[in-house]
Structure formats: C-alpha cells, structure tokens
Design a protein around this motif. Structure first.
Motif, mmCIF file in Angstrom:
data_model
loop_
_atom_site.group_PDB
_atom_site.id
_atom_site.type_symbol
_atom_site.label_atom_id
_atom_site.label_comp_id
_atom_site.label_asym_id
_atom_site.label_seq_id
_atom_site.Cartn_x
_atom_site.Cartn_y
_atom_site.Cartn_z
ATOM 1 N N GLY A 1 -6.223 18.521 -2.994
ATOM 2 C CA GLY A 1 -4.888 18.016 -2.748
ATOM 3 C C GLY A 1 -4.793 16.501 -2.745
ATOM 4 N N TYR A 2 -3.565 16.014 -2.730
ATOM 5 C CA TYR A 2 -3.286 14.575 -2.788
ATOM 6 C C TYR A 2 -3.823 13.844 -1.561
ATOM 7 N N THR A 3 -3.778 14.487 -0.402
ATOM 8 C CA THR A 3 -4.275 13.848 0.820
ATOM 9 C C THR A 3 -5.736 13.447 0.682
ATOM 10 N N ALA A 4 -6.517 14.284 0.005
ATOM 11 C CA ALA A 4 -7.937 13.989 -0.170
ATOM 12 C C ALA A 4 -8.151 12.714 -0.978
ATOM 13 N N LEU A 5 -7.243 12.424 -1.918
ATOM 14 C CA LEU A 5 -7.361 11.183 -2.685
ATOM 15 C C LEU A 5 -7.231 9.974 -1.763
ATOM 16 N N GLY A 6 -6.273 10.036 -0.846
ATOM 17 C CA GLY A 6 -6.102 8.940 0.098
ATOM 18 C C GLY A 6 -7.301 8.775 1.017
ATOM 19 N N VAL A 7 -7.832 9.893 1.492
ATOM 20 C CA VAL A 7 -9.001 9.837 2.374
ATOM 21 C C VAL A 7 -10.201 9.256 1.631
ATOM 22 N N LEU A 8 -10.419 9.715 0.395
ATOM 23 C CA LEU A 8 -11.535 9.199 -0.398
ATOM 24 C C LEU A 8 -11.362 7.707 -0.670
ATOM 25 N N GLY A 9 -10.136 7.298 -0.999
ATOM 26 C CA GLY A 9 -9.883 5.876 -1.244
ATOM 27 C C GLY A 9 -10.137 5.033 -0.011
ATOM 28 N N ALA A 10 -9.687 5.514 1.155
ATOM 29 C CA ALA A 10 -9.896 4.767 2.396
ATOM 30 C C ALA A 10 -11.385 4.637 2.716
ATOM 31 N N GLY A 11 -12.162 5.657 2.398
ATOM 32 C CA GLY A 11 -13.597 5.571 2.633
ATOM 33 C C GLY A 11 -14.300 4.645 1.649
ATOM 34 N N SER B 1 -12.623 -17.046 -1.528
ATOM 35 C CA SER B 1 -12.617 -15.700 -2.104
ATOM 36 C C SER B 1 -12.906 -14.610 -1.081
ATOM 37 N N VAL B 2 -13.870 -14.849 -0.193
ATOM 38 C CA VAL B 2 -14.290 -13.787 0.722
ATOM 39 C C VAL B 2 -13.159 -13.330 1.643
ATOM 40 N N PRO B 3 -12.439 -14.221 2.343
ATOM 41 C CA PRO B 3 -11.339 -13.748 3.190
ATOM 42 C C PRO B 3 -10.251 -13.013 2.405
ATOM 43 N N VAL B 4 -9.982 -13.447 1.195
ATOM 44 C CA VAL B 4 -8.937 -12.803 0.401
ATOM 45 C C VAL B 4 -9.404 -11.429 -0.070
ATOM 46 N N ILE B 5 -10.670 -11.296 -0.433
ATOM 47 C CA ILE B 5 -11.204 -9.975 -0.784
ATOM 48 C C ILE B 5 -11.112 -9.036 0.409
ATOM 49 N N VAL B 6 -11.454 -9.526 1.586
ATOM 50 C CA VAL B 6 -11.365 -8.706 2.798
ATOM 51 C C VAL B 6 -9.920 -8.289 3.054
ATOM 52 N N ALA B 7 -8.978 -9.229 2.886
ATOM 53 C CA ALA B 7 -7.565 -8.902 3.081
ATOM 54 C C ALA B 7 -7.098 -7.863 2.071
ATOM 55 N N GLY B 8 -7.503 -8.028 0.810
ATOM 56 C CA GLY B 8 -7.139 -7.048 -0.201
ATOM 57 C C GLY B 8 -7.724 -5.682 0.077
ATOM 58 N N THR B 9 -8.962 -5.665 0.560
ATOM 59 C CA THR B 9 -9.603 -4.400 0.903
ATOM 60 C C THR B 9 -8.880 -3.724 2.059
ATOM 61 N N ALA B 10 -8.456 -4.520 3.043
ATOM 62 C CA ALA B 10 -7.708 -3.970 4.173
ATOM 63 C C ALA B 10 -6.392 -3.360 3.710
ATOM 64 N N LEU B 11 -5.698 -4.036 2.793
ATOM 65 C CA LEU B 11 -4.442 -3.487 2.272
ATOM 66 C C LEU B 11 -4.688 -2.199 1.494
ATOM 67 N N LEU B 12 -5.761 -2.147 0.735
ATOM 68 C CA LEU B 12 -6.098 -0.906 0.026
ATOM 69 C C LEU B 12 -6.342 0.233 1.009
ATOM 70 N N ALA B 13 -7.027 -0.063 2.108
ATOM 71 C CA ALA B 13 -7.290 0.963 3.113
ATOM 72 C C ALA B 13 -5.997 1.455 3.750
ATOM 73 N N VAL B 14 -5.116 0.521 4.108
ATOM 74 C CA VAL B 14 -3.830 0.894 4.702
ATOM 75 C C VAL B 14 -3.022 1.734 3.723
ATOM 76 N N ALA B 15 -2.993 1.311 2.468
ATOM 77 C CA ALA B 15 -2.243 2.049 1.451
ATOM 78 C C ALA B 15 -2.792 3.457 1.268
ATOM 79 N N ALA B 16 -4.113 3.582 1.248
ATOM 80 C CA ALA B 16 -4.733 4.894 1.066
ATOM 81 C C ALA B 16 -4.393 5.824 2.224
ATOM 82 N N VAL B 17 -4.451 5.294 3.451
ATOM 83 C CA VAL B 17 -4.114 6.114 4.617
ATOM 84 C C VAL B 17 -2.642 6.505 4.595
ATOM 85 N N MET B 18 -1.761 5.560 4.245
ATOM 86 C CA MET B 18 -0.336 5.870 4.167
ATOM 87 C C MET B 18 -0.068 6.961 3.137
ATOM 88 N N ALA B 19 -0.726 6.869 1.988
ATOM 89 C CA ALA B 19 -0.555 7.902 0.964
ATOM 90 C C ALA B 19 -1.053 9.252 1.469
#
Length: 213
Positions: free
Chosen positions: A175-185, A85-103
C-alpha cells in the motif's frame, strides 16, 4: 599524470575519489534524496485516483510538488551560500522525512495534506540537490569533476529508475502508506553518513593556510 592548463596533476581513480568524506556525503545525499522523492511522487497520482480524487485535484497536488522542486531553487542557493552545504542537506533531509510521514498518515480524502506533503517532498529534494551538488563540486579538483559528476549522475538516475519501478510493486503488496514509511526510514542514511564523516568534512571545509615567504 593528467595535464591541465596549470600544469600536470595526478588523476586518481574515480572510486577512490568517491570515498573522500565530502564527496561521499554529497553523492549519498543526492542519491537518497532522489530515491525518496521518486518513490513517493510516482504513486501519488494513482493513490489519489483510487480514492476518488479527480484529475483536477491530482493536478493541483502535482503542481505544488513541481513548484517545490524547482521554483525555490534561488532560495536554496542563497541558504547554501549563507549556511554551508551540510546544514542545508540536513534541512532538506528533515523536510523529506516530514513529507514522507505526512504522505503515510494522510487519510484517503486528505487532498490538502497530500498537497502539503508533495510540496515539502519537492522542496526537501531541492534543498538536498542544490546543497549536495555544491558539496560535490567543492570536494573535487577541476580535472576530477567531469568524471565524478558523470558517475554520480548515473548513480542518481539509476536510483530514480529503481524507485520508480519498485514503488509500483510496494504499492501493490503493502500500500501507499508503506512508501511513506520506507521513505522516512531511507532519509536516515545521509544523516548517518554526515555524522560519521563530520570531522573530516569540517577539516576539508576549513580555509587552508596560505604559506608566506
């Protein structure tokens, strides 16, 4: 005492169970993943229409998001079985961070970037949800699961409601950019918890020795 089919067991208070290392790490990952996903996903259609995208483009982006959320669940389950579970949670968290920054950095006409961001947002959530749910169940006795799962579900969906309501306010103010920044944090929170509890999680996940007579 609570009696089960295997005999009497001690029923601990729910909040003391939630403080166990594996349980805490699981529900933090589940709550944060849900919060970040809803925070960004909710305002994406409005952001796109405000910048000239038609409903067809919005539909394609949200279809990619939905595909990421649900269609790849069997893969998430296999990865959790294979790596834990732990490595997969970390991988999912990394994808969420990448997605938030891309948005956050996507240009107003960046339909393809938003499509990829929303797909990764959905699949990052899926990885965290599947692995987090597995970790939550692993950290509980049979007679504890119903109560703790009920509390965890209430916290998860309350976070989703807060993200949905708060995203509109943030969109108007910053703005929408702030949502991505907040999500990445925000995705740093489960990583911090996993790191702080790593020794206890490793100990609880280790095979227990079977006494021999």
């Amino acid at each position: 005492l609570k009696r089960t089919g295997e005999g009497p067991t001690t029923s601990a208070p729910v909040w003391s169970i939630l403080r166990r290392p594996t349980v805490m790490a699981a529900w933090v990952a589940l709550i944060v993943g849900q919060f970040v996903m809803v925070l960004i996903m909710t305002m994406t259609p409005l952001h796109m229409t405000e910048h000239g995208h038609d409903l067809a483009a919005v539909g394609i982006v949200l279809s990619g998001h939905t595909f990421g959320m649900f269609a790849l669940s069997p893969i998430s389950g296999r990865l959790t079985d294979r790596f834990g579970s732990v490595p997969v949670i970390v991988a999912g968290t990394a994808l969420l961070a990448v997605a938030a920054v891309m948005a956050a950095v996507a240009p107003p006409d960046g339909g393809l970037i938003l499509f990829l961001a929303l797909f990764l947002l959905g699949y990052g959530w899926n990885l965290g949800f599947v692995a987090g749910s597995a970790m939550l169940s692993h950290g509980l006795e049979i007679h504890e699961r119903t109560r703790v799962q009920g509390v965890a579900d209430a916290m998860i969906w309350s976070s989703a409601a807060a993200a949905s309501l708060g995203s509109g306010f943030i969109m108007v103010v910053a703005g929408y950019t702030a949502l991505g920044v907040l999500g990445a944090g925000a995705v740093l929170i489960p990583i911090v918890v996993l790191r702080a509890q790593r020794d206890a999680i490793r100990a609880s996940s280790a095979p227990k020795a079977v006494p021999t007579g």
